[in-house]
Design a protein around this motif. Sequence first.
Motif, PDB file in Angstrom:
ATOM      1  N   GLU A 137     -20.348  -2.780   1.968  1.00 19.03           N
ATOM      2  CA  GLU A 137     -21.477  -3.496   2.127  1.00 19.03           C
ATOM      3  C   GLU A 137     -21.676  -4.472   1.160  1.00 19.03           C
ATOM      4  O   GLU A 137     -22.003  -5.709   1.540  1.00 19.03           O
TER       5      GLU A 137
ATOM      6  N   HIS B  11     -19.248  -7.234   2.407  1.00 20.93           N
ATOM      7  CA  HIS B  11     -19.732  -7.825   3.521  1.00 20.93           C
ATOM      8  C   HIS B  11     -20.829  -8.841   3.173  1.00 20.93           C
ATOM      9  O   HIS B  11     -20.855 -10.037   3.684  1.00 20.93           O
TER      10      HIS B  11
ATOM     11  N   LYS C  81     -18.050   1.515  10.456  1.00 18.02           N
ATOM     12  CA  LYS C  81     -19.460   1.024   9.947  1.00 18.02           C
ATOM     13  C   LYS C  81     -19.314  -0.334   9.491  1.00 18.02           C
ATOM     14  O   LYS C  81     -20.365  -0.994   9.651  1.00 18.02           O
ATOM     15  N   TRP C  82     -18.449  -0.567   8.929  1.00 14.80           N
ATOM     16  CA  TRP C  82     -18.153  -1.941   8.271  1.00 14.80           C
ATOM     17  C   TRP C  82     -18.144  -3.078   9.272  1.00 14.80           C
ATOM     18  O   TRP C  82     -18.627  -3.949   9.437  1.00 14.80           O
TER      19      TRP C  82
ATOM     20  N   THR D 224     -18.130  -2.902  12.521  1.00 13.22           N
ATOM     21  CA  THR D 224     -19.402  -3.123  13.544  1.00 13.22           C
ATOM     22  C   THR D 224     -20.502  -3.737  12.931  1.00 13.22           C
ATOM     23  O   THR D 224     -21.595  -4.207  13.845  1.00 13.22           O
ATOM     24  N   LYS D 225     -20.488  -3.758  11.818  1.00 10.40           N
ATOM     25  CA  LYS D 225     -21.753  -4.942  10.941  1.00 10.40           C
ATOM     26  C   LYS D 225     -21.240  -6.499  11.409  1.00 10.40           C
ATOM     27  O   LYS D 225     -22.265  -7.354  11.380  1.00 10.40           O
TER      28      LYS D 225
END
Lengths: 160, 128
Positions: B47, B50, B81-82, B84-85
């Motif tokens: 995160e 990102h 999770k990464w 799809t951000k």
Amino acid sequence: MKLFKNVRNGFIEMVFGPRWTYIATVRTFLQNFLSITLADNKWADVISMAASELLENAVKYASEEGTKISVEHSKDEAKLYLNVENFATPENSKVLAGEIEKISTGDPQEVYLQKMQEAALRTDGGSQLGLARIRYESNAAINMVVEGDLIRVTVIFDLK
Amino acid sequence: MNKFGLSSVITEKATVELLDIPQGVKVTFSGDIDVQNPEPIFVPFFEQIHSNVIANGVKYVELDFSKLTFLNSSGIKTLIKWITKVTPLPADQKYNFKIIANSQITWQETSLKMLSMLAPGLIEIQIQ
Ligand SMILES: Nc1ncnc2c1ncn2[C@@H]1O[C@H](COP(=O)(O)OP(=O)(O)O)[C@@H](O)[C@H]1O
Ligand SMILES: [Mg+2]
């Protein structure tokens, strides 16, 4: 004592109190063992990955101590059976049966992709990806048997 | 070293490191990711990368798995999770991934190909 005669098929069985730290050891052992037993090393990799995913589940979801893993290579059928047993609650057995049903009826790649999309949205610890991953990466059949509070998950790899 | 000043994530069996490259940044994975709960270990790191990537207008992130020998399904979930951000981001914030897979490590081709299918057009995969 219980020892049976199995001369035709390659066979191995391990019983252990499930602990997370043993999983990697069992995975590495199976990888080595299977690369001797099977001609194609790719199968040793895929099967040990599957064993690792099943053992993770056995540790995470067991309702009581005790896990048994066994691998049987049937040369006549060109199949390999991977079994993992553990105790489970009726709730988890039901979830597992539903998962197996879902994974077995769809196209392995489509099911896995869909599960990945669902996993992105999950905030609990689970991923619900392990079984779909096994099916997609190996094209194996996944079955389960329930006997009281004991469950056995079997993955059948078609080595042909 | 990296321009975001983020330190590597080092666990008992795995290392994930962020490096600067001319086109953007590169994340290298090595060892085995097989812990029971990888999310608290890796998700915050991803995160941070990102948000720094967006804040600095970086358009290219390389994910190099060539030294990662094992990744469990919970580890796969942290990558999902990464990735799809990025798909829902507006065009000016979107960035591209390139996944580097090792053909000698059996699971990589299949598993990593699926990751690239999660964000069509944003992820290129190179098998070496
Ligand atoms: N060995 C097991 N014993 C009891 N329940 C299980 C077992 N394996 C799987 N399950 C159930 O099936 C679900 C799906 O398993 P899996 O696809 O590996 O996802 P995850 O491990 O991320 O939960 C689990 O969440 C659990 O409810
Ligand atoms: Mg699992």
